[in-house]
Motif scaffolding. Structure first.
Motif, PDB file in Angstrom:
ATOM      1  N   VAL A   3       0.852  -1.176   0.000  1.00 27.48           N
ATOM      2  CA  VAL A   3       0.000   0.000   0.000  1.00 27.48           C
ATOM      3  C   VAL A   3       0.892   1.231   0.000  1.00 27.48           C
ATOM      4  O   VAL A   3       1.836   1.324   0.779  1.00 27.48           O
ATOM      5  CB  VAL A   3      -0.917   0.014   1.247  1.00 27.48           C
ATOM      6  N   GLU A   6       0.857   8.341   1.224  1.00 30.26           N
ATOM      7  CA  GLU A   6       0.985   9.689   0.671  1.00 30.26           C
ATOM      8  C   GLU A   6       1.926  10.532   1.521  1.00 30.26           C
ATOM      9  O   GLU A   6       1.932  10.428   2.754  1.00 30.26           O
ATOM     10  CB  GLU A   6      -0.390  10.370   0.639  1.00 30.26           C
ATOM     11  N   GLY A 125      -3.971  -0.158   6.331  1.00 30.84           N
ATOM     12  CA  GLY A 125      -4.712   0.503   5.268  1.00 30.84           C
ATOM     13  C   GLY A 125      -4.153   1.884   5.034  1.00 30.84           C
ATOM     14  O   GLY A 125      -3.661   2.522   5.952  1.00 30.84           O
ATOM     15  N   SER A 127      -4.837   5.431   2.322  1.00 24.68           N
ATOM     16  CA  SER A 127      -5.472   6.106   1.186  1.00 24.68           C
ATOM     17  C   SER A 127      -4.918   7.521   1.159  1.00 24.68           C
ATOM     18  O   SER A 127      -4.058   7.876   1.968  1.00 24.68           O
ATOM     19  CB  SER A 127      -6.994   6.117   1.359  1.00 24.68           C
ATOM     20  N   ALA A 128      -5.408   8.337   0.267  1.00 19.49           N
ATOM     21  CA  ALA A 128      -4.943   9.723   0.190  1.00 19.49           C
ATOM     22  C   ALA A 128      -5.294  10.494   1.453  1.00 19.49           C
ATOM     23  O   ALA A 128      -4.606  11.446   1.814  1.00 19.49           O
ATOM     24  CB  ALA A 128      -5.545  10.413  -1.027  1.00 19.49           C
ATOM     25  N   LEU A 131      -4.561   6.695   7.081  1.00 21.20           N
ATOM     26  CA  LEU A 131      -3.748   5.476   7.161  1.00 21.20           C
ATOM     27  C   LEU A 131      -3.853   4.907   8.562  1.00 21.20           C
ATOM     28  O   LEU A 131      -4.077   5.627   9.528  1.00 21.20           O
ATOM     29  CB  LEU A 131      -2.294   5.729   6.760  1.00 21.20           C
ATOM     30  N   THR A 167      -5.131  10.767   9.954  1.00 19.29           N
ATOM     31  CA  THR A 167      -5.793  11.412   8.838  1.00 19.29           C
ATOM     32  C   THR A 167      -4.910  12.557   8.348  1.00 19.29           C
ATOM     33  O   THR A 167      -4.120  13.117   9.121  1.00 19.29           O
ATOM     34  CB  THR A 167      -7.191  11.949   9.220  1.00 19.29           C
TER      35      THR A 167
END
Length: 171
Positions: A3, A6, A125, A127-128, A131, A167
């Motif tokens: 994964v 960012e 996990g 994502s943009a 995490l 976040t």
């Protein structure tokens, strides 16, 4: 599964984060479990891939389900929260290992005593915008001045478990 994480600043989400501990006591017959209600932190993933950050626990927020035991854990025998209200882990670096594994290095400070700590976390996990890191590791209490062990009741390391949700911080 690999994964991507960012780059940028990240803020710990205390509502989606848990940090707990467990320790075998009463000569190994009982496992005491507790969770910290007061958790905070932030971090940064830089464009070069380096990582820094801090996770802070309110030491007095540890709840084991027993008011008497919790008061003892706040005393000078253990966390000495009157003099040392916070437990911190200052992250100095993180390196991706195979799959979703991450080697995190830094300094753990308990009761004003800092010691190097290296642990393996799982990137659960990313994502943009968010995490999640999960980790379980053992900590020896003695180097932090928490050697209380009346009648040999508390032996061995304390296990720390953490599920940290970050976040993306506002720019």
């Amino acid at each position: 599964m690999t994964v991507a994480v960012e780059t940028g600043r990240w803020q710990l989400d205390p509502t989606a984060t848990t940090v707990g501990l467990r320790h075998r006591t009463m000569w190994g017959l009982v496992t005491v479990k507790g969770t910290f209600a007061g958790v905070g932190g932030s971090g940064e993933v830089r464009p070069d891939g380096s990582v820094t950050g801090t996770v802070t626990l309110d030491a007095a927020s540890l709840d084991t389900g027993s008011a008497k035991r919790d008061a003892h854990l706040r005393s000078a025998d253990f966390f000495d929260t009157g003099r040392h209200p916070e437990i911190t882990f200052a992250v100095r670096g993180a390196d991706r290992l195979d799959g979703d594994q991450v080697r995190v290095t830094g300094q753990l400070t308990v009761r004003g005593v800092g010691r190097p700590l290296s642990l393996t976390a799982r990137l659960a996990g990313a994502s943009a915008g968010a995490l999640t890191l999960e980790a379980e590791f053992a900590v020896d209490r003695d180097p932090f001045g928490m050697g209380w062990n009346q009648l040999g009741m508390m032996r061995g390391p304390t296990t720390v478990t953490a599920a940290l949700r970050f976040t993306r911080a506002a720019a």
